[in-house]
Design an enzyme around this catalytic site. Sequence first.
Site, PDB file in Angstrom:
ATOM      1  N   ASP A  57     -21.691   4.285   0.701  1.00  0.00           N
ATOM      2  CA  ASP A  57     -22.903   4.757   1.352  1.00  0.00           C
ATOM      3  C   ASP A  57     -23.994   3.695   1.290  1.00  0.00           C
ATOM      4  O   ASP A  57     -24.635   3.384   2.290  1.00  0.00           O
ATOM      5  CB  ASP A  57     -23.414   6.028   0.641  1.00  0.00           C
ATOM      6  CG  ASP A  57     -23.038   7.311   1.363  1.00  0.00           C
ATOM      7  OD1 ASP A  57     -23.152   7.345   2.593  1.00  0.00           O
ATOM      8  OD2 ASP A  57     -22.624   8.266   0.688  1.00  0.00           O
ATOM      9  N   GLU A  80     -30.019   8.136   5.288  1.00  0.00           N
ATOM     10  CA  GLU A  80     -29.749   9.225   4.347  1.00  0.00           C
ATOM     11  C   GLU A  80     -30.018   8.819   2.900  1.00  0.00           C
ATOM     12  O   GLU A  80     -30.359   9.650   2.074  1.00  0.00           O
ATOM     13  CB  GLU A  80     -28.300   9.693   4.500  1.00  0.00           C
ATOM     14  CG  GLU A  80     -28.031  10.988   3.764  1.00  0.00           C
ATOM     15  CD  GLU A  80     -26.633  11.526   3.993  1.00  0.00           C
ATOM     16  OE1 GLU A  80     -26.414  12.697   3.664  1.00  0.00           O
ATOM     17  OE2 GLU A  80     -25.778  10.775   4.477  1.00  0.00           O
ATOM     18  N   ASP A 138     -26.367   7.717   9.473  1.00  0.00           N
ATOM     19  CA  ASP A 138     -25.600   8.336   8.397  1.00  0.00           C
ATOM     20  C   ASP A 138     -24.537   7.320   7.995  1.00  0.00           C
ATOM     21  O   ASP A 138     -23.563   7.108   8.717  1.00  0.00           O
ATOM     22  CB  ASP A 138     -24.942   9.641   8.846  1.00  0.00           C
ATOM     23  CG  ASP A 138     -24.435  10.463   7.667  1.00  0.00           C
ATOM     24  OD1 ASP A 138     -24.302   9.885   6.568  1.00  0.00           O
ATOM     25  OD2 ASP A 138     -24.160  11.660   7.843  1.00  0.00           O
ATOM     26  N   ILE A 140     -22.212   7.178   5.691  1.00  0.00           N
ATOM     27  CA  ILE A 140     -20.885   7.814   5.656  1.00  0.00           C
ATOM     28  C   ILE A 140     -21.081   9.301   5.901  1.00  0.00           C
ATOM     29  O   ILE A 140     -21.621  10.011   5.067  1.00  0.00           O
ATOM     30  CB  ILE A 140     -20.153   7.623   4.318  1.00  0.00           C
ATOM     31  CG1 ILE A 140     -19.737   6.167   4.126  1.00  0.00           C
ATOM     32  CG2 ILE A 140     -18.890   8.498   4.282  1.00  0.00           C
ATOM     33  CD1 ILE A 140     -18.839   5.957   2.923  1.00  0.00           C
ATOM     34  N   ASP A 141     -20.677   9.738   7.065  1.00  0.00           N
ATOM     35  CA  ASP A 141     -20.680  11.168   7.366  1.00  0.00           C
ATOM     36  C   ASP A 141     -19.287  11.694   7.048  1.00  0.00           C
ATOM     37  O   ASP A 141     -18.306  11.234   7.625  1.00  0.00           O
ATOM     38  CB  ASP A 141     -21.016  11.392   8.838  1.00  0.00           C
ATOM     39  CG  ASP A 141     -21.139  12.873   9.171  1.00  0.00           C
ATOM     40  OD1 ASP A 141     -21.803  13.584   8.396  1.00  0.00           O
ATOM     41  OD2 ASP A 141     -20.561  13.309  10.168  1.00  0.00           O
ATOM     42  N   THR A 143     -18.313  12.481   3.351  1.00  0.00           N
ATOM     43  CA  THR A 143     -17.992  11.765   2.103  1.00  0.00           C
ATOM     44  C   THR A 143     -16.742  12.321   1.424  1.00  0.00           C
ATOM     45  O   THR A 143     -15.988  11.570   0.813  1.00  0.00           O
ATOM     46  CB  THR A 143     -19.187  11.798   1.121  1.00  0.00           C
ATOM     47  OG1 THR A 143     -19.659  13.133   0.982  1.00  0.00           O
ATOM     48  CG2 THR A 143     -20.309  10.923   1.625  1.00  0.00           C
ATOM     49  N   HIS A 231     -19.160  24.108   5.374  1.00  0.00           N
ATOM     50  CA  HIS A 231     -19.909  23.467   6.442  1.00  0.00           C
ATOM     51  C   HIS A 231     -20.031  24.343   7.677  1.00  0.00           C
ATOM     52  O   HIS A 231     -20.918  24.162   8.493  1.00  0.00           O
ATOM     53  CB  HIS A 231     -19.243  22.139   6.840  1.00  0.00           C
ATOM     54  CG  HIS A 231     -19.359  21.093   5.781  1.00  0.00           C
ATOM     55  ND1 HIS A 231     -18.658  19.910   5.836  1.00  0.00           N
ATOM     56  CD2 HIS A 231     -20.085  21.050   4.649  1.00  0.00           C
ATOM     57  CE1 HIS A 231     -18.954  19.176   4.775  1.00  0.00           C
ATOM     58  NE2 HIS A 231     -19.817  19.857   4.036  1.00  0.00           N
ATOM     59  N   SER A 255     -16.486  15.375   9.199  1.00  0.00           N
ATOM     60  CA  SER A 255     -17.460  14.449   9.767  1.00  0.00           C
ATOM     61  C   SER A 255     -17.646  14.559  11.273  1.00  0.00           C
ATOM     62  O   SER A 255     -17.048  15.381  11.961  1.00  0.00           O
ATOM     63  CB  SER A 255     -17.088  13.002   9.418  1.00  0.00           C
ATOM     64  OG  SER A 255     -16.106  12.494  10.306  1.00  0.00           O
ATOM     65  N   LYS A 258     -15.294  14.801  14.575  1.00  0.00           N
ATOM     66  CA  LYS A 258     -15.001  15.953  15.442  1.00  0.00           C
ATOM     67  C   LYS A 258     -15.628  15.767  16.820  1.00  0.00           C
ATOM     68  O   LYS A 258     -15.019  16.087  17.839  1.00  0.00           O
ATOM     69  CB  LYS A 258     -15.497  17.245  14.785  1.00  0.00           C
ATOM     70  CG  LYS A 258     -14.678  17.653  13.554  1.00  0.00           C
ATOM     71  CD  LYS A 258     -15.129  18.983  13.007  1.00  0.00           C
ATOM     72  CE  LYS A 258     -16.441  18.902  12.268  1.00  0.00           C
ATOM     73  NZ  LYS A 258     -16.381  18.094  11.030  1.00  0.00           N
ATOM     74  N   ARG A 272     -20.353  24.473  14.782  1.00  0.00           N
ATOM     75  CA  ARG A 272     -20.918  24.370  13.439  1.00  0.00           C
ATOM     76  C   ARG A 272     -21.746  25.638  13.261  1.00  0.00           C
ATOM     77  O   ARG A 272     -22.907  25.705  13.647  1.00  0.00           O
ATOM     78  CB  ARG A 272     -21.783  23.111  13.325  1.00  0.00           C
ATOM     79  CG  ARG A 272     -22.396  22.936  11.955  1.00  0.00           C
ATOM     80  CD  ARG A 272     -21.972  21.649  11.328  1.00  0.00           C
ATOM     81  NE  ARG A 272     -22.790  21.321  10.159  1.00  0.00           N
ATOM     82  CZ  ARG A 272     -22.448  20.448   9.247  1.00  0.00           C
ATOM     83  NH1 ARG A 272     -21.300  19.807   9.340  1.00  0.00           N
ATOM     84  NH2 ARG A 272     -23.222  20.181   8.221  1.00  0.00           N
ATOM     85  N   ASP A 285     -26.662  13.862  11.300  1.00  0.00           N
ATOM     86  CA  ASP A 285     -25.335  14.484  11.402  1.00  0.00           C
ATOM     87  C   ASP A 285     -24.939  14.805  12.836  1.00  0.00           C
ATOM     88  O   ASP A 285     -23.787  15.158  13.092  1.00  0.00           O
ATOM     89  CB  ASP A 285     -25.284  15.775  10.574  1.00  0.00           C
ATOM     90  CG  ASP A 285     -25.194  15.504   9.086  1.00  0.00           C
ATOM     91  OD1 ASP A 285     -24.652  14.459   8.703  1.00  0.00           O
ATOM     92  OD2 ASP A 285     -25.684  16.338   8.301  1.00  0.00           O
TER      93      ASP A 285
END
Length: 343
Positions: A57, A80, A138, A140-141, A143, A231, A255, A258, A272, A285
């Site tokens: 990150d 982030e 972001d 690393i979306d 993690t 999520h 992440s 998608k 979501r 995100d």
Amino acid sequence: MSVRMVHLDIISVFAKERSVAIQAVLQASRVCESVFQHLVANETLTKNDKSPVTVADFSAQAIINTYLHKAFPEDPIIGEEDSKDLRGDVGKVLREKVHALTNGVLSDNEQLSEEEILAAIDRGNYAGGSRGRHWALDPIDGTKGFLRGGQYAVCLALIVDGVVQLGVMGAPNLPLDPKKPEGEKGALFITVRGQGAFQRSFTNEAETKIHFNDIASTEEATFCESVEAGHSSHGDAAEIAKLLGITRPAVRMDSQAKYCSISRGDGDIYLRLPTSKSYVEKIWDHASGSLLVTEAGGRVSDIYGKPLDFSIGRTLENNKGVVAANSKIFDRVLEAVQKVLKL
């Protein structure tokens, strides 16, 4: 003016931003791959929200912020991470690892000192808003996906006057060809508003235009869902699928990959759904992924059908949940979502 000249004029809009964002996300994706190869359990911290975050990150954010600051020194960045966990004696071991791994993917004339890395990370402290330009990052979306060797994404978006204008996402573990899951991995997704959506490999600059599946009804559709039930509500999603006559098994991955997957036709619907009344989505995100979807022939809204509002800061405070789907079936999907959630 010829058609060719008009096309070139359109492409020239945000051309520099597009080029710099591609370079930055590629290098950040490469550092993530390098960190994964070196990863051991004690290199994982814990955020206040209990989600894991790794040295990757910090390295990815340092690299992207460095490229952005060099090319666009006046542009603020919403990132982030901040560098507090890397400072002082407590952060020494982690800081040294970030320093070594970051420089490991940079060329000789791009090498950064520890202090330059910390300063780069802390450039991501912008509050956001409705005026002017800023980038949303972001590093690393996904993690958890990263840590398990699954899907994750490095996500970067340019927002101008509250509207996402450009998005670049690197998905190091995503197969280039979904029909060949064991084939070459590492896909880069690129989109500029009004210019379409594209995919390329990490190793070849040739870009391929991507678009949603050509389907006529929801019965032909496939869901793309989060791996983590926390999520998005999987139970509600199952009810929605039943209402839409969807019988194909859902594609599950972590992440913003998608968004990438449905945009190129691996799936057709990404939901979501709220898991709590208090949760608010973060703009990093969804900024790049939502633009990719719309440029690939899809539509995106919240569960009430409102457009996602990226103009009010670091969160999507004016929205609840996310519905992304093929334009041809979007209205029916949204109707089913609202019926199941009793809106």
